[in-house]
Design a protein around this motif. Structure first.
Motif, PDB file in Angstrom:
ATOM      1  N   GLU A 170     -15.878   8.080   4.425  1.00 49.22           N
ATOM      2  CA  GLU A 170     -16.473   6.777   4.753  1.00 49.22           C
ATOM      3  C   GLU A 170     -17.424   6.977   5.956  1.00 49.22           C
ATOM      4  O   GLU A 170     -18.337   6.134   5.779  1.00 49.22           O
ATOM      5  CB  GLU A 170     -15.037   6.098   5.276  1.00 49.22           C
TER       6      GLU A 170
ATOM      7  N   ARG B  52      -3.554   4.932  -2.414  1.00 46.96           N
ATOM      8  CA  ARG B  52      -4.821   5.838  -1.851  1.00 46.96           C
ATOM      9  C   ARG B  52      -4.151   7.294  -1.718  1.00 46.96           C
ATOM     10  O   ARG B  52      -3.012   7.567  -1.496  1.00 46.96           O
ATOM     11  CB  ARG B  52      -4.944   5.254  -0.521  1.00 46.96           C
TER      12      ARG B  52
ATOM     13  N   ARG C 201     -11.054  11.300   3.131  1.00 50.75           N
ATOM     14  CA  ARG C 201     -11.430   9.917   2.974  1.00 50.75           C
ATOM     15  C   ARG C 201     -12.042   9.481   4.343  1.00 50.75           C
ATOM     16  O   ARG C 201     -13.108   8.700   4.330  1.00 50.75           O
ATOM     17  CB  ARG C 201     -10.131   9.074   2.741  1.00 50.75           C
TER      18      ARG C 201
ATOM     19  N   GLN D 256      -6.884   7.349  -9.199  1.00 53.13           N
ATOM     20  CA  GLN D 256      -6.787   6.164 -10.406  1.00 53.13           C
ATOM     21  C   GLN D 256      -5.762   6.531 -10.989  1.00 53.13           C
ATOM     22  O   GLN D 256      -4.866   5.435 -11.778  1.00 53.13           O
ATOM     23  CB  GLN D 256      -8.049   6.447 -11.323  1.00 53.13           C
TER      24      GLN D 256
ATOM     25  N   SER E 179     -15.543   1.793  -7.096  1.00 56.38           N
ATOM     26  CA  SER E 179     -15.665   0.491  -6.222  1.00 56.38           C
ATOM     27  C   SER E 179     -15.378   0.604  -4.534  1.00 56.38           C
ATOM     28  O   SER E 179     -16.042  -0.222  -3.968  1.00 56.38           O
ATOM     29  CB  SER E 179     -14.746  -0.534  -7.022  1.00 56.38           C
ATOM     30  N   TYR E 180     -14.527   1.238  -4.200  1.00 57.20           N
ATOM     31  CA  TYR E 180     -13.933   1.427  -2.950  1.00 57.20           C
ATOM     32  C   TYR E 180     -15.076   1.795  -2.090  1.00 57.20           C
ATOM     33  O   TYR E 180     -15.358   1.597  -0.860  1.00 57.20           O
ATOM     34  CB  TYR E 180     -12.478   1.697  -2.800  1.00 57.20           C
ATOM     35  N   GLU E 181     -16.018   2.771  -2.620  1.00 50.69           N
ATOM     36  CA  GLU E 181     -17.047   3.307  -1.761  1.00 50.69           C
ATOM     37  C   GLU E 181     -18.137   2.599  -1.841  1.00 50.69           C
ATOM     38  O   GLU E 181     -18.793   2.226  -0.700  1.00 50.69           O
ATOM     39  CB  GLU E 181     -17.398   4.815  -2.370  1.00 50.69           C
TER      40      GLU E 181
ATOM     41  N   VAL F  73      -1.148  -1.056  -4.054  1.00 51.39           N
ATOM     42  CA  VAL F  73      -2.569  -0.320  -3.914  1.00 51.39           C
ATOM     43  C   VAL F  73      -2.296   1.290  -3.653  1.00 51.39           C
ATOM     44  O   VAL F  73      -1.797   1.225  -2.465  1.00 51.39           O
ATOM     45  CB  VAL F  73      -3.297  -1.301  -3.219  1.00 51.39           C
TER      46      VAL F  73
ATOM     47  N   GLN G  32      -2.570   5.580  -9.462  1.00 51.28           N
ATOM     48  CA  GLN G  32      -2.411   4.120  -9.505  1.00 51.28           C
ATOM     49  C   GLN G  32      -1.604   3.550 -10.618  1.00 51.28           C
ATOM     50  O   GLN G  32      -0.769   2.712 -10.467  1.00 51.28           O
ATOM     51  CB  GLN G  32      -3.759   3.436  -9.243  1.00 51.28           C
TER      52      GLN G  32
ATOM     53  N   LYS H  37     -17.763  -0.736  -1.637  1.00 51.19           N
ATOM     54  CA  LYS H  37     -17.223  -1.655  -0.628  1.00 51.19           C
ATOM     55  C   LYS H  37     -17.569  -1.238   0.645  1.00 51.19           C
ATOM     56  O   LYS H  37     -17.887  -2.014   1.644  1.00 51.19           O
ATOM     57  CB  LYS H  37     -15.739  -1.986  -0.663  1.00 51.19           C
TER      58      LYS H  37
ATOM     59  N   ASN I 120     -10.804  11.169  -6.648  1.00 50.26           N
ATOM     60  CA  ASN I 120     -10.683   9.809  -7.062  1.00 50.26           C
ATOM     61  C   ASN I 120     -10.029   9.898  -8.324  1.00 50.26           C
ATOM     62  O   ASN I 120      -9.397   8.591  -8.545  1.00 50.26           O
ATOM     63  CB  ASN I 120     -12.210   9.484  -7.244  1.00 50.26           C
TER      64      ASN I 120
ATOM     65  N   TYR J  43       0.797  -1.162  -0.025  1.00 53.65           N
ATOM     66  CA  TYR J  43      -0.107   0.064  -0.079  1.00 53.65           C
ATOM     67  C   TYR J  43       0.760   1.287  -0.018  1.00 53.65           C
ATOM     68  O   TYR J  43       1.759   1.358   0.742  1.00 53.65           O
ATOM     69  CB  TYR J  43      -0.873  -0.051   1.140  1.00 53.65           C
TER      70      TYR J  43
END
Length: 251
Positions: free
Chosen positions: A188, A177, A184, A160, A216-218, A175, A163, A220, A156, A134
């Motif tokens: 959340e 962030r 963040r 991306q 996707s992470y949101e 990964v 990454q 999740k 976001n 990470y």
């Protein structure tokens, strides 16, 4: 590769994504905007911008035919030159592409600085922390709202792209962030509260509740928050970047 078509939340982000993938700077390419995209309303009807980025051709001096020897046969194309027979001495002189976490982080931080400055944010500060696979990048600026964007859309997009850039030069998959302040964490917490409210609504009305499109992470976070409830189920529908989550009562 000399040409690439990319999409992004804005024209500039789409261009930046293509430049990063091609490994070139803005003045080395020609840009054609295919679609300006649109923001939509309340997250619906949004459309990504689309651009085509083409590397400018640079004329090189021609090589006399007598300079080509039978011992080295080459096959040339627009994208690569394949050498079929190379002596050991020549192999030692061939540059090797570097891969390291240090290089990956340095390139990504430089990229984030350039993007922020392009947005008119001159006081941007970028720091990072590596924890195994990470990598967390922290952005600081008095203009934090510009880096975050509406519901975190700009942040976001930066995550991306970061990454992609980080994994271009790292020696193992990372990964990534990207955060601004404690956005963040606050986001959340907001999603967890939203999840509980919408789940209660689905149970109370007996009807499906469809949330706005989220990365996707949101999604999740929503799934995880509601995973212990036995009166509802959650699932995703649609295709990215417009994929959304549905909450449905199972009573």
């Amino acid at each position: 590769m000399t040409r690439m078509t990319r999409r992004g939340a804005t024209v500039e982000l789409a261009i930046s994504s293509a430049l990063a993938a091609l490994g070139v700077t803005r003045n080395e390419v020609e840009v054609k905007v295919i679609d300006q995209g649109k923001k939509g309303f309340l997250g619906f009807g949004a459309k990504e911008a689309e651009v085509t980025v083409t590397i400018k051709h640079v004329d090189e001096p021609s090589v006399p035919e007598k300079a080509v020897t039978p011992e080295v046969a080459t096959i040339e194309s627009k994208e690569e030159i394949v050498v079929e027979s190379i002596s050991p001495a020549m192999q030692k002189q061939t540059p090797v592409e570097e891969f390291s976490d240090e290089l990956a982080v340095k390139e990504t931080e430089q990229y984030l600085l350039q993007i922020a400055q392009g947005m008119g944010i001159e006081d941007i500060q970028v720091s990072h922390e590596i924890d195994g696979k990470y990598v967390n990048y922290q952005l600081e600026s008095a203009k934090a709202a510009l880096l975050i964007g509406k519901r975190g859309q700009t942040l976001n997009a930066l995550q991306q792209l970061s990454q992609l850039i980080t994994n271009k030069s790292s020696d193992q998959f990372k990964v990534v962030r990207v955060d601004v302040g404690d956005y963040r964490e606050r986001r959340e917490q907001s999603l967890e509260q939203l999840a509980d409210r919408m789940a209660d609504k689905a149970v109370r009305t007996g009807r499906k509740v469809q949330l706005e499109p989220m990365p996707s992470y949101e999604r999740k976070v929503i799934h995880h928050t509601l995973s212990n409830r036995l009166d509802i189920e959650t699932y995703s529908e649609g295709k990215d970047p417009f994929r959304y989550l549905v909450i449905e009562s199972i009573r």
